[in-house]
Design a protein around this motif. Structure first.
Motif, short mmCIF file in Angstrom:
data_model
loop_
_atom_site.label_atom_id
_atom_site.label_comp_id
_atom_site.label_asym_id
_atom_site.label_seq_id
_atom_site.Cartn_x
_atom_site.Cartn_y
_atom_site.Cartn_z
N ALA A 160 58.69 34.19 60.19
CA ALA A 160 60.13 34.42 60.74
C ALA A 160 60.63 32.86 61.87
O ALA A 160 60.12 32.53 62.18
CB ALA A 160 59.81 35.30 62.06
N ASN A 201 44.74 27.51 63.18
CA ASN A 201 45.69 26.81 64.32
C ASN A 201 46.95 27.64 64.70
O ASN A 201 46.89 27.57 66.25
CB ASN A 201 46.83 25.37 64.00
CG ASN A 201 47.30 24.35 64.90
OD1 ASN A 201 46.55 24.75 66.49
ND2 ASN A 201 48.03 24.04 64.49
N THR A 202 46.97 28.35 64.13
CA THR A 202 47.82 29.62 64.56
C THR A 202 46.80 30.42 65.63
O THR A 202 47.04 30.84 66.71
CB THR A 202 48.19 30.58 63.70
OG1 THR A 202 49.23 29.74 62.61
CG2 THR A 202 48.91 31.83 63.27
N ARG A 204 44.41 29.73 67.32
CA ARG A 204 43.94 28.64 68.64
C ARG A 204 45.21 28.33 69.42
O ARG A 204 45.91 29.36 70.71
CB ARG A 204 44.13 27.27 68.75
CG ARG A 204 42.66 26.89 67.90
CD ARG A 204 41.89 25.23 67.82
NE ARG A 204 42.46 24.94 66.74
CZ ARG A 204 42.75 24.53 65.52
NH1 ARG A 204 41.26 24.88 65.36
NH2 ARG A 204 43.01 24.35 64.77
N ASP A 206 48.53 31.16 68.91
CA ASP A 206 49.17 32.11 68.87
C ASP A 206 48.03 33.45 69.22
O ASP A 206 49.06 34.44 70.26
CB ASP A 206 49.88 32.82 68.15
CG ASP A 206 50.64 31.24 67.57
OD1 ASP A 206 51.02 31.17 68.33
OD2 ASP A 206 51.67 32.00 66.69
N THR A 226 39.53 28.06 58.29
CA THR A 226 39.34 26.54 58.97
C THR A 226 38.49 25.47 58.23
O THR A 226 37.72 26.05 57.54
CB THR A 226 38.81 26.86 60.00
OG1 THR A 226 38.37 26.14 61.54
CG2 THR A 226 37.46 28.02 60.37
N LYS A 227 38.71 24.05 58.49
CA LYS A 227 38.36 23.63 58.05
C LYS A 227 37.49 22.99 59.45
O LYS A 227 36.50 21.86 58.61
CB LYS A 227 39.31 22.63 57.42
CG LYS A 227 40.10 22.26 56.42
CD LYS A 227 40.48 21.35 55.93
CE LYS A 227 42.42 20.85 56.38
NZ LYS A 227 42.96 19.89 55.69
N GLY A 296 51.40 29.09 59.08
CA GLY A 296 52.56 28.02 59.63
C GLY A 296 52.15 27.18 58.47
O GLY A 296 52.04 27.62 57.67
N ARG A 298 51.13 24.13 57.67
CA ARG A 298 50.18 23.91 56.96
C ARG A 298 49.71 24.36 54.80
O ARG A 298 49.08 24.09 54.52
CB ARG A 298 49.37 22.34 57.54
CG ARG A 298 49.92 21.40 58.43
CD ARG A 298 49.17 20.82 58.96
NE ARG A 298 49.18 21.51 59.69
CZ ARG A 298 47.36 21.71 60.76
NH1 ARG A 298 46.97 20.46 59.84
NH2 ARG A 298 47.24 22.38 61.81
N1 LIG Z 1 57.50 31.62 63.12
C1 LIG Z 1 55.99 32.42 62.33
O1 LIG Z 1 56.30 32.92 61.50
C2 LIG Z 1 55.17 31.66 62.24
C3 LIG Z 1 53.77 32.41 61.63
C4 LIG Z 1 52.81 31.12 61.95
C5 LIG Z 1 52.33 30.35 62.45
N2 LIG Z 1 53.98 29.57 63.21
C6 LIG Z 1 52.99 28.72 63.72
O2 LIG Z 1 52.58 27.69 62.95
C7 LIG Z 1 51.52 27.47 63.99
C8 LIG Z 1 50.61 26.51 63.30
O3 LIG Z 1 51.01 26.09 62.78
P1 LIG Z 1 49.78 25.68 60.96
O4 LIG Z 1 50.67 24.56 59.87
O5 LIG Z 1 49.07 24.15 62.17
O6 LIG Z 1 49.36 26.35 60.93
P2 LIG Z 1 48.03 27.05 60.62
O7 LIG Z 1 48.23 29.29 60.04
O8 LIG Z 1 47.19 26.99 61.51
O9 LIG Z 1 47.60 26.43 59.29
C9 LIG Z 1 47.16 25.42 59.27
C10 LIG Z 1 45.29 25.24 59.87
O10 LIG Z 1 44.61 25.73 58.55
C11 LIG Z 1 43.66 25.42 58.85
N3 LIG Z 1 43.24 25.14 57.11
C12 LIG Z 1 42.25 25.08 56.00
N4 LIG Z 1 42.67 24.85 54.79
C13 LIG Z 1 43.90 23.88 55.16
C14 LIG Z 1 44.27 23.69 54.20
N5 LIG Z 1 44.01 23.37 52.83
N6 LIG Z 1 45.90 23.41 54.10
C15 LIG Z 1 46.01 23.03 55.64
N7 LIG Z 1 45.48 24.18 56.33
C16 LIG Z 1 44.85 23.72 56.66
C17 LIG Z 1 43.02 24.32 59.31
O11 LIG Z 1 42.43 24.95 60.50
P3 LIG Z 1 41.34 23.89 61.66
O12 LIG Z 1 42.03 23.45 62.61
O13 LIG Z 1 41.00 25.77 62.13
O14 LIG Z 1 40.34 23.60 60.55
C18 LIG Z 1 44.57 23.88 60.02
O15 LIG Z 1 44.27 23.77 61.10
C19 LIG Z 1 51.70 27.34 65.47
O16 LIG Z 1 52.34 26.91 66.10
C20 LIG Z 1 52.39 29.16 65.10
O17 LIG Z 1 52.63 29.05 65.97
C21 LIG Z 1 54.67 30.80 63.43
#
Ligand SMILES: NC(=O)c1ccc[n+]([C@@H]2O[C@H](COP(=O)([O-])OP(=O)(O)OC[C@H]3O[C@@H](n4cnc5c(N)ncnc54)[C@H](OP(=O)(O)O)[C@@H]3O)[C@@H](O)[C@H]2O)c1
Length: 364
Positions: A160, A201-202, A204, A206, A226-227, A296, A298
């Motif tokens: 979104a 991270n999402t 943690r 959200d 999660t990594k 999110g 990444r």
């Molecule tokens: N508006 C929307 O639609 C929406 C939707 C979803 C998220 N968000 C926002 O996005 C933010 C989080 O973003 P994010 O990118 O950190 O999202 P994320 O969904 O948490 O993805 C990143 C996390 O995924 C894990 N991971 C596992 N394999 C991975 C890989 N190959 N590459 C990257 N990550 C990997 C890691 O977790 P660990 O750190 O635990 O190792 C990493 O920190 C939040 O602020 C949330 O509010 C918004």
């Protein structure tokens, strides 16, 4: 198109409609509907596959028969099965019924059985017509077909964002970008999926619920990738009474001591790297046809890079978050030239109040 062809199409479209009634409940099985006409071309029965473990569409139609099907015809959107699974082979039932013609949209995608059901019908002297409403039938079961062919779950990525393309403020705050109607729609739309995936991270930031708020029973499996395994000791996802939760962690980087914080009701599985394909494969093996990536930037970018995503659904709200450092829906693909960028296909647009919903496909 001749009048005869029009009515064949009409009956197959009816079978496809019936199949679609099993929309959210047939996984890991396909959606299948069947129509039976008597020898004069009059509808005498119909049925569809409701749920895995329950009778297949053909059997449901035979169970609902109002008249003898002898010398009649059947319309079914997927090749009837010829193997003993949880239910007996449908081909045997079709043959013993005395039906003389079977119209089938598509072959079974499972290469081990594909064409074998048709062969058995033909060997029994039944006329088989393959390919009627093929496009609609392929579309209806695209997730099932994708899982069977690739051994990976069909992935849909959803985000979104504001009209300036942002999904959260610099400080991570994102509640709420879209309107209430869009958010309610997301809850019911989750019912189409067998699993919903986020990154650590999402979780943690959200602390989401990731449920359909009751529109599906059982609720889709909630998956955290999660990594680090650096996950909180308290989370909405640790309450597994309403929906099950699975943590998939990369054992090459995670601190396994953190597992002590996770309640026993949460399932845990380890993988050997952070490649998101591993999630798609694990979920496919568990029978998930279609999975929703609600992660999110990444994890979403990694999932796209590794072909885990077949469709994108974006909700766009007429709001401005601004700021160079507010969050983008995706991170860098390192494209250097415009001919390297990803072009999406078959876009569909709908208005939800003041928000716009765009659905597009990847050409895999
Ligand atoms: N508006 C929307 O639609 C929406 C939707 C979803 C998220 N968000 C926002 O996005 C933010 C989080 O973003 P994010 O990118 O950190 O999202 P994320 O969904 O948490 O993805 C990143 C996390 O995924 C894990 N991971 C596992 N394999 C991975 C890989 N190959 N590459 C990257 N990550 C990997 C890691 O977790 P660990 O750190 O635990 O190792 C990493 O920190 C939040 O602020 C949330 O509010 C918004």
């Amino acid at each position: 198109m001749s009048e005869k062809n029009v009515s064949h199409t009409k009956w197959m479209k009816r079978a496809i409609f019936l199949a679609s009634l099993g929309k959210n409940t047939t996984s890991p099985n396909p959606k299948v509907g069947a129509v039976i006409l008597d020898k004069h071309g009059t509808l005498i029965s119909e049925g569809f596959h409701h749920k895995a473990g329950m009778p297949h569409a053909e059997l449901m139609a035979f169970n609902n028969l109002k008249k003898d099907a002898k010398e009649g015809s059947m319309y079914v959107n997927l090749e009837p099965c010829c193997h003993h699974g949880k239910t007996p082979p449908c081909v045997d039932k079709v043959i013993s019924s005395g039906i003389k013609k079977v119209y089938i949209s598509i072959e079974d995608p499972d290469k081990r059985v594909s064409g074998k059901g048709i062969k058995q019908l033909k060997e029994a002297g039944i006329k088989v017509h393959l390919g009627l409403c093929k496009k609609e039938a392929l579309d209806l079961n695209k997730a099932f077909i994708h899982r069977n062919i690739t051994k990976k779950a069909f992935g849909v990525l959803k985000w979104a964002m504001s009209i300036d393309g942002r999904i959260a403020l610099k400080n991570g705050k994102s509640k709420w970008i879209t309107n209430e109607e869009s958010r309610l729609l997301v809850h019911s739309f989750r019912a189409e999926f067998d699993a919903i995936i986020i990154g650590g991270n999402t979780l943690r930031r959200d602390n989401p619920l990731l449920t359909t708020r009751g529109s599906k029973n059982p609720e889709p499996l909630r998956v955290i990738f999660t990594k680090s395994l650096d996950l909180p000791s308290k989370s909405n996802l640790w309450d597994c009474n309403k929906a099950k939760t699975l943590i998939i962690y990369d054992s090459s980087t995670a601190n396994e001591d953190n597992l002590k914080r996770i309640p026993k009701s949460v399932e845990v599985e380890k993988v050997s790297s952070d490649n998101p394909v591993l999630i798609s494969k694990i979920l496919a093996k568990r029978g998930c046809n279609k999975v929703l990536w609600e992660c999110g930037p990444r994890l979403a970018t990694a999932a796209i890079k590794y072909n885990c995503i077949q469709e994108i659904i974006t909700f766009i709200a007429p709001k401005i978050l601004g700021g160079e450092n507010s969050m983008n829906p995706l991170s860098d693909f390192e494209f250097k030239e415009m001919n390297e960028i990803i072009k999406l296909h078959d876009s569909q647009f709908s208005l939800i109040g003041n928000d716009i919903c765009v659905k597009s496909s990847f050409k895999n």
